[in-house]
Design a protein around this motif. Structure first.
Motif, mmCIF file in Angstrom:
data_model
loop_
_atom_site.group_PDB
_atom_site.id
_atom_site.type_symbol
_atom_site.label_atom_id
_atom_site.label_comp_id
_atom_site.label_asym_id
_atom_site.label_seq_id
_atom_site.Cartn_x
_atom_site.Cartn_y
_atom_site.Cartn_z
ATOM 1 N N ASP A 112 0.931 -1.158 -0.017
ATOM 2 C CA ASP A 112 0.129 -0.148 -0.216
ATOM 3 C C ASP A 112 0.793 1.191 -0.055
ATOM 4 O O ASP A 112 1.956 0.991 0.071
ATOM 5 N N ILE A 113 0.008 2.284 -0.346
ATOM 6 C CA ILE A 113 0.981 3.559 -0.436
ATOM 7 C C ILE A 113 0.726 4.718 0.643
ATOM 8 O O ILE A 113 -0.708 4.971 0.683
ATOM 9 N N LEU A 114 1.462 5.441 1.161
ATOM 10 C CA LEU A 114 1.052 6.331 2.121
ATOM 11 C C LEU A 114 1.468 7.663 1.061
ATOM 12 O O LEU A 114 2.827 7.922 0.965
ATOM 13 N N TRP A 115 0.502 8.429 0.890
ATOM 14 C CA TRP A 115 0.652 9.690 -0.362
ATOM 15 C C TRP A 115 0.979 10.955 0.925
ATOM 16 O O TRP A 115 0.595 11.037 1.791
ATOM 17 N N ASN A 116 1.690 11.759 0.217
ATOM 18 C CA ASN A 116 1.899 13.060 0.681
ATOM 19 C C ASN A 116 2.471 13.157 2.270
ATOM 20 O O ASN A 116 2.032 13.761 3.004
ATOM 21 N N THR A 117 3.355 12.112 2.309
ATOM 22 C CA THR A 117 4.014 11.532 3.500
ATOM 23 C C THR A 117 5.366 11.831 3.682
ATOM 24 O O THR A 117 6.120 11.353 2.733
ATOM 25 N N VAL A 118 5.909 12.422 4.704
ATOM 26 C CA VAL A 118 7.603 12.437 4.966
ATOM 27 C C VAL A 118 7.742 11.622 6.180
ATOM 28 O O VAL A 118 7.145 11.632 7.018
ATOM 29 N N VAL A 119 9.121 11.210 5.835
ATOM 30 C CA VAL A 119 9.556 10.385 7.352
ATOM 31 C C VAL A 119 10.297 11.498 8.223
ATOM 32 O O VAL A 119 11.206 12.122 7.675
ATOM 33 N N GLU A 120 9.791 11.506 9.472
ATOM 34 C CA GLU A 120 10.375 12.439 10.370
ATOM 35 C C GLU A 120 11.556 11.874 11.383
ATOM 36 O O GLU A 120 12.497 12.333 11.703
ATOM 37 N N GLU A 121 11.165 10.392 11.563
ATOM 38 C CA GLU A 121 12.157 9.846 12.413
ATOM 39 C C GLU A 121 12.157 8.315 12.411
ATOM 40 O O GLU A 121 11.143 7.911 12.164
ATOM 41 N N ILE A 122 13.252 7.683 12.609
ATOM 42 C CA ILE A 122 13.336 6.319 12.855
ATOM 43 C C ILE A 122 13.425 5.736 14.149
ATOM 44 O O ILE A 122 14.390 6.384 14.955
ATOM 45 N N LEU A 123 12.549 5.077 14.538
ATOM 46 C CA LEU A 123 12.313 4.597 16.124
ATOM 47 C C LEU A 123 13.167 3.207 16.012
ATOM 48 O O LEU A 123 12.921 2.528 15.325
ATOM 49 N N PHE A 124 13.996 3.350 17.422
ATOM 50 C CA PHE A 124 14.797 1.897 17.180
ATOM 51 C C PHE A 124 14.930 1.613 18.827
ATOM 52 O O PHE A 124 14.835 2.528 19.739
#
Ligand code: NDP
Length: 310
Positions: A196-208
């Motif tokens: 599936d696709i998340l449109w108009n979306t940016v990644v802010e942080e990687i959680l680990f």
């Protein structure tokens, strides 16, 4: 010191083809393979658009075949990485990471391009712990897992499709509302029930945590709403940067860092030629890289002939 008529830096389709042509012209080329022998095609699977392979060919196999073909005519391959060149000297001087120095009458630069990262905190540190820019290399580790892929071009589509061989669910994150990828690649993604696709979306942080990636925080650019999503893998598919750092400022680059070429493979320095993705922001195909490698080798031959007759 090693002295050569032609040294080829980089060993993707451009470098191998330049080697094939210059070895058949009896120039005894030396190829410095770099850290990633075979280049980007060694991190891809099915290549369906290289003419001559009606059933397709695996990227690493194609590179292996090209290398063997060039070796057959006397090309030498050294698994060395070039860190510096002096192109103001004649002959040119090439310095390798292990201290090896080589003099070359001509140089063909075919160092390709490398995957881009987003520049998020901890992104690079998490490579191998859930972050990857190579689905083919790392997809296997995500069997029955959840993965996210960033990007809207062919690279991201190819990665997402490939990852569905292993992962339970693949989500593409794209910063706009439409994809840049070619229509057939888009269709393959739309038709794949695991994606599936998340449109108009940016990644802010990687959680680990200590075991690696466990999620990402993303923001919808239309609503400005941030949400956390669970993920085991985070794949980059946002394009590539040309590999030119070893050149310093000696060879002219365009505003995106690609080597500027004219009349095919000519750079601003006579005797220095460039081919493949390092000088091609547009086509970036194995077949065009190979074609430009052929052109570079033919220009080398002509250059050396002209020099000799001076
Ligand atoms: P592209 O430049 O085509 O696409 C990069 C994608 O990443 C774009 O959708 C871009 O978004 C997005 N992006 C770039 N930077 C960021 C960022 N900082 N944050 C979020 N998103 C970002 O690169 P590709 O590597 O996909 O493709 C390069 C070339 O290689 C193309 O010509 C392609 O056709 C070819 N290729 C062909 C393949 C095949 O035929 N099998 C496989 C892979 C590549 P936006 O759209 O908003 O700019």
């Amino acid at each position: 010191m090693e002295k050569r008529d032609v040294v080829i830096v980089g060993s993707g389709p451009a470098g191998h083809t330049a080697a094939l042509y210059s070895s058949r012209a009896n120039l005894k080329p030396l190829v410095l393979e770099g850290h990633e022998p075979g280049g980007q095609l060694t991190t891809t699977t099915d290549v369906e658009n290289f003419p001559g392979f009606p059933e397709g060919v695996q990227g690493p196999d194609l590179m292996d075949k090209m290398k063997k073909q060039a070796e057959r005519f006397g090309t030498q391959y050294w698994q060395k990485n070039v860190v510096k060149v002096d192109l103001n000297k004649k002959p040119f001087l090439i310095n390798c990471e292990d201290g090896t120095e080589i003099e070359a009458k001509t140089v063909i630069i075919s160092t390709g391009a490398s995957a881009k990262y987003l520049g998020l905190p901890n992104e690079k540190e998490l490579i191998g712990k859930g972050v990857s820019a190579c689905a083919t290399c790392d997809g296997f580790f995500f069997r029955n897992k959840i993965v996210h892929v960033v990007g809207g071009g062919d690279t991201a589509m190819e990665e997402a499709n490939f990852l569905t061989r292993f992962a339970e669910k693949v989500t593409i994150i794209h910063r706009r509302g439409s994809l840049r990828a070619s229509k057939p690649m888009q269709q393959r993604v739309f038709d794949n029930p695991k994606i599936d696709i998340l449109w108009n979306t940016v990644v802010e942080e990687i959680l680990f945590d200590d075991n690696g990636v466990k999620g990402i925080r993303v923001k919808n650019t239309e609503t400005n709403e941030s949400t956390e999503r669970q993920t085991d893998g985070f794949f980059l598919g946002i394009g590539h940067t040309p590999n030119t750092s070893f050149l310093g400022d000696q060879v002219q680059l365009d505003e995106n860092g690609f080597i500027k070429t004219e009349n095919g493979p000519d750079t601003n320095i006579p005797g220095v030629f460039a081919c493949g993705d390092v000088q091609d922001p547009f086509y970036r195909q194995a077949i065009t890289a190979a074609g430009s490698g052929c052109m570079a080798a033919m220009k080398v031959e002509k250059f050396l002939e002209d020099e000799e007759s001076k």
